[in-house]
Design a protein around this motif. Structure first.
Motif, PDB file in Angstrom:
ATOM      1  N   GLY A 225       0.792  -1.221   0.000  1.00 18.29           N
ATOM      2  CA  GLY A 225       0.000   0.000   0.000  1.00 18.29           C
ATOM      3  C   GLY A 225       0.823   1.268   0.000  1.00 18.29           C
ATOM      4  N   THR A 226       2.002   1.226  -0.623  1.00 17.34           N
ATOM      5  CA  THR A 226       2.917   2.362  -0.597  1.00 17.34           C
ATOM      6  C   THR A 226       2.260   3.585  -1.225  1.00 17.34           C
ATOM      7  OG1 THR A 226       4.737   0.799  -0.776  1.00 17.34           O
ATOM      8  CG2 THR A 226       5.235   3.117  -1.205  1.00 17.34           C
ATOM      9  N   ARG A 227       2.348   4.735  -0.547  1.00 18.14           N
ATOM     10  CA  ARG A 227       1.592   5.920  -0.948  1.00 18.14           C
ATOM     11  C   ARG A 227       2.289   6.760  -2.014  1.00 18.14           C
ATOM     12  NH1 ARG A 227      -1.993   7.059   3.761  1.00 18.14           N
ATOM     13  NH2 ARG A 227      -1.216   5.914   5.581  1.00 18.14           N
ATOM     14  N   THR A 228       3.618   6.695  -2.095  1.00 16.75           N
ATOM     15  CA  THR A 228       4.353   7.566  -3.017  1.00 16.75           C
ATOM     16  C   THR A 228       5.333   6.758  -3.860  1.00 16.75           C
ATOM     17  OG1 THR A 228       5.853   8.020  -1.165  1.00 16.75           O
ATOM     18  CG2 THR A 228       4.151   9.671  -1.627  1.00 16.75           C
ATOM     19  N   TYR A 229       6.538   6.529  -3.331  1.00 14.72           N
ATOM     20  CA  TYR A 229       7.571   5.738  -3.998  1.00 14.72           C
ATOM     21  C   TYR A 229       7.962   4.573  -3.099  1.00 14.72           C
ATOM     22  CZ  TYR A 229       8.155  10.280  -6.328  1.00 14.72           C
ATOM     23  OH  TYR A 229       7.943  11.477  -6.973  1.00 14.72           O
ATOM     24  N   CYS A 230       8.202   3.441  -3.701  1.00 12.72           N
ATOM     25  CA  CYS A 230       8.750   2.310  -2.947  1.00 12.72           C
ATOM     26  C   CYS A 230      10.186   2.628  -2.526  1.00 12.72           C
ATOM     27  CB  CYS A 230       8.685   1.065  -3.823  1.00 12.72           C
ATOM     28  SG  CYS A 230       9.258  -0.454  -3.064  1.00 12.72           S
ATOM     29  N   LEU A 231      10.989   3.112  -3.456  1.00 14.95           N
ATOM     30  CA  LEU A 231      12.390   3.449  -3.220  1.00 14.95           C
ATOM     31  C   LEU A 231      12.660   4.848  -3.743  1.00 14.95           C
ATOM     32  CD1 LEU A 231      15.406   2.695  -2.570  1.00 14.95           C
ATOM     33  CD2 LEU A 231      15.541   1.892  -4.942  1.00 14.95           C
ATOM     34  N   GLU A 232      13.329   5.651  -2.931  1.00 16.78           N
ATOM     35  CA  GLU A 232      13.682   7.008  -3.343  1.00 16.78           C
ATOM     36  C   GLU A 232      15.144   7.282  -3.013  1.00 16.78           C
ATOM     37  OE1 GLU A 232      12.572  11.686  -2.323  1.00 16.78           O
ATOM     38  OE2 GLU A 232      11.426  10.058  -1.393  1.00 16.78           O
ATOM     39  N   ILE A 233      15.878   7.821  -3.974  1.00 15.77           N
ATOM     40  CA  ILE A 233      17.229   8.319  -3.752  1.00 15.77           C
ATOM     41  C   ILE A 233      17.190   9.813  -4.014  1.00 15.77           C
ATOM     42  CG2 ILE A 233      19.655   8.184  -4.413  1.00 15.77           C
ATOM     43  CD1 ILE A 233      19.136   5.391  -5.443  1.00 15.77           C
TER      44      ILE A 233
END
Length: 360
Positions: A225-233
């Motif tokens: 249910g991730t709201r934005t990004y699963c992974l962010e750099i």
């Protein structure tokens, strides 16, 4: 230590009088915290913090904070700390329940590793119902002078936790700054594996798992249910040594932004065999072999993120992952020959636990 079955409550409700329960760091280079303390099976109610071992100039090596119930930070204003703050080298934060944070500020956290450290372990914790705005709920941050001249951070292991941001949108884990500079003789690594991240990301554009400094190895995590990004750099002055991202399930909310967000100059050394679901097919260039499919959990609505017998995650993962990943989140041995994707192995010989039990 609390005896088994007893409730030993340390209460510091504030806002005046007692406001913090255990504070090992006195705030100067000469008042360093002692080493090798253990706090276990205790209940804390804290206006300012449950157990704070660490600080910029602290020692507090080897603190074990294990199996505690922590409600706090209950204050409603910024403090720039954590409900639990592990100390220096060899610190362990294991099996705690952390909830009730209410500062509403992104500079506060459920667990905050802020002392330049080696071999910090944050594992088997249950973190839920904390309002720290964007958080993150678990933060690794050795910025500025927290690592002295010639001192280098080492490994921080974040594994087998359940981090639930359902009630208050937040980043779940952020490797913000490990005081890493290109050319350093030691590369600090944040190892993130076997975690379950529920409804993480936000508010705004903040991702669920974020990094901006050092190295990260992220294996076999389940994002739901991730709201934005699963992974962010991202972040100011990104300095990434490398990122390995394998065997993760990126299950996204329908309103999410994208599966991943990363700056063009951030090196990604090894990303493959991650499952992407909820925003259509993965179309980025980061993952060499993405799997676009419904991961088919047993009962996600009921909080069971184990794999159904028809899950595409079964034996579909990469086997070239960290040798330290020996078991899944249930404690089952992982095979060296085949790899399931996500925090849980599929185990047909073990029945799935019943849901929604009621006891009279």
């Amino acid at each position: 230590l609390g005896y088994p079955g007893e409730t030993a409550l340390f209460s510091a409700p504030g806002p005046t009088g007692n406001t913090a329960n255990v504070r090992g760091w006195l705030g100067s280079s000469t008042d360093k915290a002692p080493d090798w303390y253990v706090f276990g099976n205790l209940s804390f109610l804290a206006y300012n913090g449950c157990v704070s071992a660490g600080g910029t100039n602290s020692a507090a090596h080897g603190w074990r904070i294990v199996g505690n119930e922590c409600e706090g930070l209950t204050r409603t204003s910024q403090l720039q700390t954590g409900t639990i703050v592990p100390g220096g080298n060899y610190s362990k934060v294991l099996g705690n329940t952390i909830h009730g944070g209410r500062t509403g500020d992104k500079l506060d956290h459920a667990i905050y590793s802020m002392s330049c450290s080696e071999d910090v372990e944050i594992a088997w914790n249950y973190i839920y119902d904390n309002n720290f705005a964007a958080g993150p709920l678990v933060s690794v941050n050795y910025e500025s002078t927290r690592c002295a001249e010639g001192q280098y951070a080492g490994v921080a292991s974040i594994h087998d936790n359940i981090v639930d941001a359902t009630n208050y949108p937040s980043r779940c884990v952020y490797a913000y700054d490990q005081s890493y500079l290109f050319g350093d003789p030691v590369t600090p690594v944040t190892k993130v594996y076997n975690n379950v991240f529920i409804n993480c990301g936000g508010p705004g554009a903040d991702g669920a798992l974020v990094m901006r400094n050092g190295a990260m190895e992220a294996y076999n995590n389940t994002f739901y249910g991730t709201r934005t990004y699963c992974l962010e750099i991202s972040g100011p002055t990104v300095r990434i040594a490398y990122l390995n991202f394998k065997n993760n399930i990126c299950h996204m909310a329908g309103t999410a932004t994208s599966y991943t967000r990363y700056e063009s100059d951030a090196p990604v050394h090894d990303a493959e065999k991650n499952i992407y679901y909820g925003l259509g097919n993965y179309s980025g260039s980061m993952d060499a072999s993405p799997i676009n499919a419904d991961p088919r959990f047993v009962n996600a609505a009921g909080g069971n993120f184990r794999l159904s017998s028809d899950s595409p995650a079964i034996q579909a993962g990469a086997t070239t992952i960290g040798t330290y990943i020996v078991r899944d989140k249930d404690g089952n041995m992982r095979s060296k020959a085949t790899a399931d994707i996500g925090a849980y192995l599929f185990n047909s010989s073990v029945p799935n636990p019943p849901q929604n039990l009621r006891f009279k």
